[in-house]
Design a protein around this motif. Structure first.
Motif, mmCIF file in Angstrom:
data_model
loop_
_atom_site.group_PDB
_atom_site.id
_atom_site.type_symbol
_atom_site.label_atom_id
_atom_site.label_comp_id
_atom_site.label_asym_id
_atom_site.label_seq_id
_atom_site.Cartn_x
_atom_site.Cartn_y
_atom_site.Cartn_z
ATOM 1 N N GLY A 199 -35.573 -46.060 28.643
ATOM 2 C CA GLY A 199 -34.083 -46.161 28.713
ATOM 3 C C GLY A 199 -33.413 -44.204 27.946
ATOM 4 O O GLY A 199 -32.339 -43.593 27.953
ATOM 5 N N GLU A 200 -34.184 -44.565 26.568
ATOM 6 C CA GLU A 200 -34.161 -42.845 25.830
ATOM 7 C C GLU A 200 -34.762 -41.908 26.534
ATOM 8 O O GLU A 200 -33.999 -40.975 26.457
ATOM 9 N N LEU A 234 -28.457 -49.201 24.641
ATOM 10 C CA LEU A 234 -27.765 -48.120 22.979
ATOM 11 C C LEU A 234 -28.875 -46.308 23.194
ATOM 12 O O LEU A 234 -28.721 -45.189 23.339
ATOM 13 N N ALA A 235 -30.229 -47.099 24.166
ATOM 14 C CA ALA A 235 -31.443 -46.511 24.069
ATOM 15 C C ALA A 235 -31.606 -45.248 24.693
ATOM 16 O O ALA A 235 -31.680 -44.025 24.339
ATOM 17 N N PRO A 236 -29.985 -44.749 25.941
ATOM 18 C CA PRO A 236 -30.082 -43.487 27.056
ATOM 19 C C PRO A 236 -28.835 -42.852 25.576
ATOM 20 O O PRO A 236 -29.053 -41.686 25.736
ATOM 21 N N PHE A 237 -28.415 -43.501 24.657
ATOM 22 C CA PHE A 237 -27.283 -42.625 24.916
ATOM 23 C C PHE A 237 -28.365 -42.283 23.093
ATOM 24 O O PHE A 237 -27.781 -40.624 22.693
ATOM 25 N N ILE A 238 -29.163 -42.538 23.034
ATOM 26 C CA ILE A 238 -29.939 -41.973 21.981
ATOM 27 C C ILE A 238 -30.475 -41.321 22.139
ATOM 28 O O ILE A 238 -30.740 -39.812 21.596
ATOM 29 N N GLY A 239 -30.981 -41.534 23.934
ATOM 30 C CA GLY A 239 -31.826 -40.329 24.202
ATOM 31 C C GLY A 239 -31.097 -38.602 24.400
ATOM 32 O O GLY A 239 -31.112 -37.423 24.631
#
Lengths: 372, 380
Positions: B73-74, B249-254
């Protein structure tokens, strides 16, 4: 990945917690008396050796950071004094010192028998890491050290002061005994926070140091980066300790103090503030642990992530302490107590070592590929 | 503590970045401006294996651990995939498919998971109602058992993938006299009489995700479409929203990493007053703040993934802390990124403003920041 401490680390953290809690009631006092006592007690645990030499079952800087948080929460000034002696003075010896130097200074230091200080700061220091104004000049088998150092933690009580200065085209670290001729220790400074620590200016005028007790010449940037990193580790621990102390005091108060017939934690204005504070505490703990993990693994990101941790922890410490003061209300404003102390100490963390402004510039430089 | 990834995890992350840059990112701007869902990208994500990473291979998944799933996802965000598509992926994989996988019967798993993992079907989850957001217990949608069927009546709102979903996990009250204990979960397929979706809602960000209302008017489903047992719905929803506060939240961190790289590149190229703006301390300050927030937020998300991999199914405190931090603390750095780009940052051509709009959902979706504070304060 693993986000838990090992059983051995947990036992160690309990042991440190038990030791430092005995001193918590003296947290507003000067450190001269308790320093010698606690150094002996800590020397009987792995604490003093962490980050200085390998310790079985421990994770070096990571285990140290977790223990540091407990120590700094209980008695911040004593923590600062022990750490500047052990981790910065001792760290410089461990990283750059010769076998002779380690035998002479590091061995008694780790036994809790010697107090050190690191004299690094000068009035003209800036973001660019310009050469130090303090100098060491070879004179036969001696090096004559001259210069003025400011804000030397443990200056008035150290047995030996490590003085950083320009030396033979690079940077040297000169180990100056407290009774050396030409060495003048200033009066302890009055400070906003860490009022129990003894901080002074140090001036040296042709102060003779045996060449055997001089480190260097080192590449200036390498030496400064290393020493600042050691300082920043200590300060991140101090910030975590301030946050813990303030948060725990506020949480306890919010659960016990009643208003309108119920504990004030029942009100969202208080409960949500505590939630924000806990979020900061946990975020900072993880960031600090990750920085330490990178350091332990000699990762080339360690310096930058430590600067990130320094900024984040330093600024969150003030925010958490400020939130705690609001929750504690009048009882937080009366001195001394852990919360107002944490609030005052947090400002020091932002200023000392690499200030948050300079840290941000350095982080920016690293991301942009700039910098010397 | 150990912050390391395995070599395989890191290699997979790089693979996902390469895949996304080649197969998804070139069409992001087109779909973003048109507010349309990229079905082709979604299908390719299914073919690549992203949609069913943590499901067993026999159900069409990859058998991956949660940390690998979070890294994937990140990686999508880091490659530049928009928040709309990653939100659709999250709602599909975690809010719908994972609930089916964890609480469905063998027959339900075999029927739905392979189709969802491959991207042949799209899934959604219906929990929120016009009058029941975080206050789940006040939901009005009811499911009444009649013989070997349940009849659903009510409506849901803000349903990601609502207009395009082939199957929905829907929460409804089977016992309106109860609060949380009266909630049950059901599987409702597209085309079921009495089940319909509204027009896609116009939103500030996450434009490519299709969000709508769901309507249930005497919607009759077989009794075997009940997930688990009656009254277990709230527990399932709580497990589900924890994914909302970790893997989602991982894509958001990415996306933060993507922004940071863009800002660094731009600051080195953009010359003002005779030198690149990266040489000004104010620009360095902003870049540093983005970096600091990224470093701080990343470990919070990984921590929940590690908890899940360690067999701790519910980690509400860790999840709420991660969600609160990601939601509240990253808005300023995203705003700073737009400021580095100046006027260009306000224009669609540079997708900095898109990241800003997409990121604005973080303190709202999956439980607002205030709800996270409520959870944290109750657990302390």
């Amino acid at each position: 990945m693993n986000f838990d401490y090992s059983p051995k680390e947990k036992a160690f953290l309990e042991e440190i917690g038990a030791i430092v809690s005995q001193y918590a009631s003296q947290a507003g006092s000067r450190v001269e008396k308790p320093l010698a006592l606690i150094l002996k007690k800590l020397a009987a645990t792995p604490y003093l050796r962490l980050g200085i030499e390998p310790v079985d079952g421990m994770e070096g800087p990571q285990s140290l950071m977790a223990a540091a948080q407990k120590f700094a929460a209980a008695y911040p000034s004593l923590y600062l004094s022990v750490e500047m002696s052990t981790r910065v003075f001792g760290g410089a010896l461990s990283r750059f010192g010769s076998a002779t130097q380690k035998e002479k200074f590091l061995t008694p230091l780790l036994k809790g028998e010697l107090v050190g200080a690191m004299a690094l700061s000068e009035s003209s220091m800036n973001v660019e890491n310009d050469a130090l104004a303090t100098t060491g000049t070879v004179d036969g088998d001696k090096v004559l050290v001259s210069g003025v150092k400011s804000f030397v933690i443990n200056g008035p009580i150290a047995n030996v002061i490590a003085v950083a200065g320009a030396y033979e085209g690079g940077t040297g670290i000169f180990f100056v005994p407290a009774d050396a001729p030409g060495l003048t220790i200033g009066e302890p400074l009055g400070t906003l926070g860490f009022e129990g620590a003894l901080i002074s200016a140090v001036s040296l005028e042709n102060c003779p140091v045996d060449k055997n007790f001089v480190i260097g010449p080192l590449a200036h940037k390498e030496a400064m980066d290393a020493l600042k990193l050691m300082e920043n580790q200590v300060l991140v621990g101090a910030a975590l300790g301030a946050m813990s102390a303030a948060f725990e005091a506020a949480k306890k108060h919010a659960k016990e103090h009643k208003s309108g017939g119920r504990p004030i934690i029942a009100y969202q204005e208080v409960a949500f503030k505590l939630a924000e504070m806990l979020t900061m505490v946990q975020t900072c703990e993880l960031l600090a642990q990750r920085a330490c993990w990178l350091l332990k693994n000699n990762d080339n990101q360690a310096l930058e992530v430590f600067l990130c941790a320094k900024v984040m922890c330093g600024e969150c410490a003030e925010k958490v302490a400020s939130g705690a003061l609001q929750i504690l209300s009048g009882s937080g404003f009366t001195a001394p107590n852990p919360t107002e102390r944490a609030y005052r100490n947090a400002k020091f963390v932002q200023i000392a070592g690499v200030s948050t402004e300079i840290a941000r510039v350095k982080i920016g430089d690293m991301e942009l590929g700039y910098g010397k | 503590m150990d912050f390391s990834f395995t070599k395989e995890q890191l290699m997979f992350k790089e693979e996902v970045i390469r895949f996304a840059k080649k197969e998804i990112v070139p069409r992001v701007a087109e779909h973003e401006l048109a507010c349309t869902f990229d079905f082709e990208a979604f299908r390719k994500m299914g073919e690549f294996g992203i949609l069913g990473l943590h499901f067993p291979e026999e159900l069409g998944g990859q058998g991956a651990d949660v940390i690998t799933t979070v890294l994937a996802g990140e990686a999508l965000g880091e490659a530049g995939v928009d928040g709309g598509l990653t939100l659709a992926y999250g709602a599909h994989t975690f809010l719908c498919a994972d609930t089916l996988f964890r609480h469905g019967t063998d027959a339900q798993r075999k029927k739905y998971i392979p189709k969802l993992a491959s991207g042949q079907w799209i899934g959604c989850m219906g929990l929120t109602e016009p009058g029941a957001g975080s206050d789940v217990a006040s939901m009005k949608t009811e499911a009444v058992k009649k013989g070997d069927t349940y009849v659903l009546n009510g409506s849901k709102i803000f349903i990601t993938n609502g207009p395009i979903a082939d199957v929905a996990v829907v929460y409804a009250k089977t016992d309106p006299s109860q609060q949380h204990a009266g909630i049950s979960a059901f599987v409702v397929e597209k085309g079921t009489p009495g089940f319909s979706s509204g027009e896609p809602l116009k939103k500030m960000g996450v434009h490519t995700s299709q969000t709508s209302e769901l309507f249930f008017n005497d919607c009759t489903i077989p009794a075997q479409n009940l997930l688990g047992q009656e009254g277990m719905g709230f527990q399932m929803a709580m497990e589900t929203v924890e994914w909302d506060r970790s893997a989602l939240l991982a894509p958001f961190i990415g996306s933060g990493s993507y922004l940071l790289k863009k800002c660094v590149r731009y600051a080195k190229e953009r010359v003002q007053f005779g030198r690149p703006i990266g040489h000004f301390q104010a620009t360095k300050h902003k870049i540093a703040d983005i970096k600091i927030m990224l470093e701080a937020g990343r470990s919070l998300v990984y921590r929940i993934a590690w908890c899940k991999d360690s067999g701790k199914p519910l980690n509400h405190l860790e999840a709420a802390v991660a969600k609160l931090f990601a939601g509240d603390w990253t808005l300023q750095p995203m705003n700073d990124a737009m400021l580095i780009f100046g006027g260009y940052g306000y224009c669609h051509e540079y997708d900095v403003e898109r990241c800003f709009r997409d990121g604005r959902l973080a303190p709202i979706g999956g439980g607002t920041s205030d709800i996270q504070k409520m959870i944290i304060s109750r657990l302390m």
